[in-house]
Design a protein around this motif. Sequence first.
Motif, short mmCIF file in Angstrom:
data_model
loop_
_atom_site.label_atom_id
_atom_site.label_comp_id
_atom_site.label_asym_id
_atom_site.label_seq_id
_atom_site.Cartn_x
_atom_site.Cartn_y
_atom_site.Cartn_z
N GLU A 237 0.82 -1.21 0.00
CA GLU A 237 0.00 0.00 0.00
C GLU A 237 0.85 1.26 0.00
O GLU A 237 0.52 2.24 -0.68
CB GLU A 237 -0.94 -0.02 1.20
CG GLU A 237 -2.01 -1.11 1.12
CD GLU A 237 -3.01 -1.01 2.26
OE1 GLU A 237 -3.04 0.04 2.93
OE2 GLU A 237 -3.76 -1.99 2.48
N SER A 238 1.93 1.26 0.76
CA SER A 238 2.79 2.46 0.81
C SER A 238 3.39 2.73 -0.56
O SER A 238 3.43 3.89 -1.02
CB SER A 238 3.90 2.26 1.84
OG SER A 238 3.36 2.10 3.13
N GLU A 239 3.87 1.69 -1.21
CA GLU A 239 4.45 1.86 -2.53
C GLU A 239 3.41 2.35 -3.53
O GLU A 239 3.70 3.19 -4.39
CB GLU A 239 5.06 0.54 -3.01
CG GLU A 239 6.33 0.12 -2.28
CD GLU A 239 6.05 -0.47 -0.91
OE1 GLU A 239 4.85 -0.59 -0.55
OE2 GLU A 239 7.02 -0.80 -0.19
N ALA A 240 2.19 1.84 -3.42
CA ALA A 240 1.13 2.28 -4.33
C ALA A 240 0.81 3.75 -4.13
O ALA A 240 0.57 4.49 -5.09
CB ALA A 240 -0.12 1.43 -4.11
N ARG A 241 0.82 4.21 -2.86
CA ARG A 241 0.60 5.63 -2.60
C ARG A 241 1.72 6.48 -3.20
O ARG A 241 1.47 7.55 -3.76
CB ARG A 241 0.49 5.88 -1.09
CG ARG A 241 -0.77 5.33 -0.46
CD ARG A 241 -0.93 5.83 0.96
NE ARG A 241 -2.12 5.28 1.59
CZ ARG A 241 -2.13 4.16 2.33
NH1 ARG A 241 -1.00 3.49 2.52
NH2 ARG A 241 -3.24 3.72 2.85
N HIS A 242 2.95 6.02 -3.06
CA HIS A 242 4.08 6.76 -3.61
C HIS A 242 4.02 6.84 -5.13
O HIS A 242 4.55 7.79 -5.73
CB HIS A 242 5.40 6.12 -3.18
CG HIS A 242 5.72 6.34 -1.73
ND1 HIS A 242 5.69 7.58 -1.13
CD2 HIS A 242 6.08 5.46 -0.76
CE1 HIS A 242 6.02 7.46 0.15
NE2 HIS A 242 6.26 6.19 0.40
N LEU A 243 3.37 5.85 -5.74
CA LEU A 243 3.22 5.86 -7.20
C LEU A 243 2.06 6.74 -7.66
O LEU A 243 1.80 6.86 -8.86
CB LEU A 243 3.02 4.43 -7.71
CG LEU A 243 4.25 3.51 -7.62
CD1 LEU A 243 3.87 2.08 -8.00
CD2 LEU A 243 5.37 4.02 -8.54
N GLY A 244 1.35 7.34 -6.70
CA GLY A 244 0.31 8.30 -7.04
C GLY A 244 -1.11 7.77 -7.04
O GLY A 244 -2.02 8.48 -7.49
N PHE A 245 -1.34 6.57 -6.53
CA PHE A 245 -2.68 6.00 -6.51
C PHE A 245 -3.40 6.33 -5.20
O PHE A 245 -2.77 6.33 -4.13
CB PHE A 245 -2.63 4.48 -6.70
CG PHE A 245 -2.15 4.06 -8.06
CD1 PHE A 245 -3.00 4.08 -9.15
CD2 PHE A 245 -0.84 3.65 -8.25
CE1 PHE A 245 -2.57 3.71 -10.41
CE2 PHE A 245 -0.38 3.26 -9.50
CZ PHE A 245 -1.25 3.29 -10.58
N ASP A 246 -4.67 6.61 -5.31
CA ASP A 246 -5.51 6.82 -4.13
C ASP A 246 -5.93 5.43 -3.62
O ASP A 246 -6.93 4.86 -4.06
CB ASP A 246 -6.74 7.65 -4.49
CG ASP A 246 -7.57 8.04 -3.28
OD1 ASP A 246 -7.40 7.42 -2.20
OD2 ASP A 246 -8.40 8.96 -3.40
#
Length: 345
Positions: A237-246
């Motif tokens: 989840e953290s990586e997904a947030r850093h990639l710009g996903f909500d």
Amino acid sequence: MTAVIRPRPLLIALGLLLLFAFWLSLALGPVSLPLGETLRAFLRLFGLPLDGEGLQQAELIVGQIRLPRSLLGVAVGAVLALSGVAMQGLFRNPLADPGLVGVSAGAALGAAVAIVGGSYLGGLSPQFAPYLLSACAFLGGLTVTAVVYRFGRSDGQTNVATMLLAGVAMTAMAGAGVGLFTYLADDATLRSLTFWNLGSLNGASYQRLWPLLLVALGVALWLPRRAAALNALLLGESEARHLGFDVERVKLELVLCTALGVGAAVAAAGLIGFVGLVVPHLMRLLVGPDHRVLLPASLLAGASLLLLADLIARLLLAPAELPIGIVTALIGAPFFLYLLVRGRT
């Protein structure tokens, strides 16, 4: 995990398999039709000027009985497989199942309320009863899923582990409710409830089919748009947030798509297990974890599997019909055991 088969040839092969399974589904049954005659009867339904001599019976069987049933099988299989992909991506577990959020158990409880409650009210008219059953099953699945999602929310965040545990608890409670209604049912009602819980495509009609087709089309169009987000969630989840996903919005959309899709599928065909587990996992072994390929591959394979399982259910004990949920369980359970053994070696 890397792809074993190149994506494009596999998708073409799965598309051809679906067309062939659909063709067989229209042709075979208690009254089997030649494949050529079946194709001509099917094409004549769309107004093509083919020779229609001797095709009246074939047109009736294909158009009024088998076509809605086959379309129902395609929609249910596709939705269950896509929902399985969504749940496995959400929980980051290749052995996750759409039932983890409680939608199947909630739909079963809603159906039990409709079936047993209708008998206590003196029975419902044959024209109204199927729609009430589908509506109650659909609302039951959505309600339980909403409760599970609410338990998983805390401080504006969705805890996947908490949602999983809430799903287990709500599934157990819904199962207890189904057991209570089973105890209260009379013999005739108990038989109806039991057969519904085993799943079947029997009794498909165009009136009951269109709502599921609309939901299936919406799920099939929406989930591929979230393929990149699902790929990002595989990293965490953290990586997904850093990639710009909500991430929170993606979780909500995945749960909502699963609830709508599985709720509509269960409402239309009853409980059909293992499709949402076996198909996505098998496709992942073949094409890898990229959801841009995994989602369409699972859609095609899920629809084909359910059509073939329905053919087995129709032909194995003909003219009697075996519930399709038994067939999918006989296929899925050994595959699940194989995955467990394979995971230990």
